[in-house]
Design a protein around this motif. Structure first.
Motif, short mmCIF file in Angstrom:
data_model
loop_
_atom_site.label_atom_id
_atom_site.label_comp_id
_atom_site.label_asym_id
_atom_site.label_seq_id
_atom_site.Cartn_x
_atom_site.Cartn_y
_atom_site.Cartn_z
N MET A 121 6.69 -4.70 -0.09
CA MET A 121 6.40 -3.31 -0.48
C MET A 121 6.50 -3.22 -2.01
SD MET A 121 8.30 -1.25 2.61
CE MET A 121 7.84 0.37 2.04
N LEU A 122 5.40 -3.60 -2.64
CA LEU A 122 5.40 -3.67 -4.11
C LEU A 122 4.99 -2.34 -4.75
CD1 LEU A 122 3.72 -7.16 -4.32
CD2 LEU A 122 6.02 -6.61 -5.11
N ALA A 123 4.42 -1.43 -3.97
CA ALA A 123 4.01 -0.14 -4.55
C ALA A 123 5.26 0.57 -5.06
CB ALA A 123 3.33 0.70 -3.49
N ILE A 134 5.12 -8.46 4.75
CA ILE A 134 4.61 -7.42 3.84
C ILE A 134 5.63 -7.25 2.73
CG2 ILE A 134 4.15 -4.95 3.55
CD1 ILE A 134 3.08 -4.88 6.38
N ASP A 159 1.04 -2.62 -2.17
CA ASP A 159 1.76 -3.39 -1.15
C ASP A 159 0.90 -4.58 -0.73
OD1 ASP A 159 3.77 -1.52 -1.18
OD2 ASP A 159 3.10 -0.46 0.62
N TRP A 164 13.42 -6.18 8.28
CA TRP A 164 13.16 -6.13 6.84
C TRP A 164 14.45 -6.38 6.08
CZ3 TRP A 164 15.03 -2.73 3.00
CH2 TRP A 164 15.87 -1.74 3.49
N MET A 168 -0.07 0.93 4.64
CA MET A 168 0.42 0.42 3.35
C MET A 168 -0.10 1.26 2.19
SD MET A 168 0.33 -3.74 3.87
CE MET A 168 -0.85 -3.89 2.64
N ARG A 169 0.68 1.23 1.09
CA ARG A 169 0.22 1.95 -0.09
C ARG A 169 -0.43 0.98 -1.07
NH1 ARG A 169 5.55 4.57 -1.83
NH2 ARG A 169 6.12 2.44 -1.33
N GLN A 195 14.19 4.16 0.15
CA GLN A 195 13.49 2.89 0.29
C GLN A 195 13.70 2.32 1.71
OE1 GLN A 195 15.03 -0.63 -1.76
NE2 GLN A 195 13.07 -0.72 -2.84
N ILE A 213 12.92 -5.15 -3.86
CA ILE A 213 11.61 -5.06 -3.22
C ILE A 213 11.79 -5.31 -1.73
CG2 ILE A 213 9.33 -6.13 -3.06
CD1 ILE A 213 9.60 -6.81 -6.04
#
Ligand code: ADP
Length: 384
Positions: free
Chosen positions: A90-92, A88, A75, A128, A71-72, A101, A30
């Motif tokens: 990015m869980l989507a 953030i 997220d 990130w 964000m999606r 990714q 993730i």
């Protein structure tokens, strides 16, 4: 609503839940994006906590607005009141593959930092890293440090390549334009020879750029200003010749100075470099079918070059900040650019103990003026 801010504890719990749902053996990670507002602590120390909180609130709003657009669904954006950190997860569901990714994470970082910089005028530190399992959350400081280091490395690489691309594009387009004109035939031998000479000059410039880039960053261009002099009229004419194919594509005419020699203390190649960046902008931002004019004058102890265009001009409030690295003016979204050209112009000119400024032109658009130390009058007499 997407983009609503949660606390860091809530983000932690959501990431753990996502790992648990995916199972320990699933080969997935993730991406965790982190943003830090370096001025926060400084502001608190110098101006007190209320001032720091105001800064935090204005950054929070900017980041939340940007995240809501980018964000999606799924997220999560997190921030704890009173802290300089934002994150953030990015869980989507991600696109397949580590490469996709990484690309998505980098894009989101870049777009959010750019949107925050636009809204607040402040650049955040950002980076990130992929969380491989819930255990990574236990070493939170490590993860954040790794993310920021990786962000700094990626930014350095990106900036180097963006600068390089910017500087290589003008000579390459110039070379292509002249070679195509000669290949199309219909060019008398003396004109063809002159075109090929411009091609050779541009190719030599490219060679020097490539040689130089191995030794120093392009923003730190190391021309030998102290020992060299340039005839500004000759350099302005060479720059007009080099830009001609690019100007021709936009039906813009470039008027070069016809005058006698005006000498200044600057490396001729450096001066050509700076003028080409200004001319490229004048053509890029100028109106199609318009006009760009180069004027050289001397008023001891200085020599001046003005680059005028009849485009939209530059708003008063932006005339200083456009010289900063990676800063673009308002209303330029539709025009290709990375905010690098003018920073290079300033760096070159300052190294020659000169100045550059932006103003408004009698032609109706922008005027850029280079002011350089003039060279001795004897050399003027010698070379004219
Ligand atoms: P870029 O052109 O890639 O954005 P520069 O550093 O060359 O980067 O220019 C910075 C900004 O200055 C541009 O984004 C634009 O807003 C403004 N600018 C530069 N030259 C001109 C010009 N001749 N006319 C209008 N705006 C200009």
């Amino acid at each position: 609503m997407m983009g609503a801010m949660v606390t860091c504890a809530a983000l932690d719990a959501a990431v753990r839940a996502a790992f648990a749902a995916r199972g320990d053996t699933a080969p997935c990670s993730i991406p965790l994006l982190v943003f830090r507002l370096p001025e926060f602590a400084q502001r608190a120390w110098r101006e007190g906590r209320p001032a720091a909180r105001r800064l935090e609130r204005c950054t929070s709003q900017a980041i939340e607005a940007a995240a809501a657009r980018i964000m999606r669904e799924g997220d999560l954006l997190a921030h704890d009141a009173g802290s300089e950190w934002f994150a953030i997860a990015m869980l989507a569901p991600a696109r397949e593959g580590a490469f996709a990714q990484a690309l998505d994470a980098r894009r989101m970082l870049e777009r959010i930092t750019a949107a925050v910089a636009n809204a607040t005028g402040r650049r955040m530190e950002a980076g990130w890293c992929p969380l491989l399992s819930a255990h990574d959350l236990e070493r939170n400081d490590d993860v954040v440090q790794r993310a920021l280091e990786r962000g700094a490395r990626e930014r350095e690489r990106y900036e180097f390549l963006a600068t390089l691309g910017h500087e290589l594009r003008t000579p390459l387009t110039s070379i292509r334009g002249y070679v195509e004109t000669v290949l199309d035939g219909d060019v008398a031998a003396p004109a063809a020879r002159r075109f090929l000479e411009v091609v050779r000059t541009q190719a030599l410039r490219l060679e020097r750029l490539v040689d130089g880039m191995l030794d120093f960053s392009l923003l730190d261009v190391g021309y030998a200003h102290e020992t060299r002099e340039a005839d500004l009229c000759a350099v302005a004419r060479a720059a007009a010749d080099a830009i001609a194919p690019i100007a021709h594509e936009a039906s813009i005419s470039v008027v070069a100075p016809a005058g006698r020699s005006v000498r200044a203390r600057i490396d001729p190649d450096a001066c050509l470099h700076a003028l080409l960046n200004l001319l490229e902008n004048a053509v890029k931002y100028g109106a199609p079918g318009g006009r760009v004019q180069l004027t050289v004058r001397r008023q001891d102890p200085f020599a001046y070059i003005d680059v005028d265009d009849d485009g939209p001009g530059i708003p008063l409030a932006e005339r200083e900040r456009i010289f900063a690295h990676r800063v673009r003016g308002s209303g330029t979204a539709a025009v290709r650019g990375a905010g690098i050209g003018l920073a290079i112009v300033r760096s070159i000119v300052e190294r020659a103990s000169g100045t550059v400024c932006a103003g408004s032109s009698p032609l109706g658009g922008a005027r850029f003026t280079l002011r350089l130390p003039s060279a001795r009058a004897e050399s003027t007499a010698l070379s004219s």
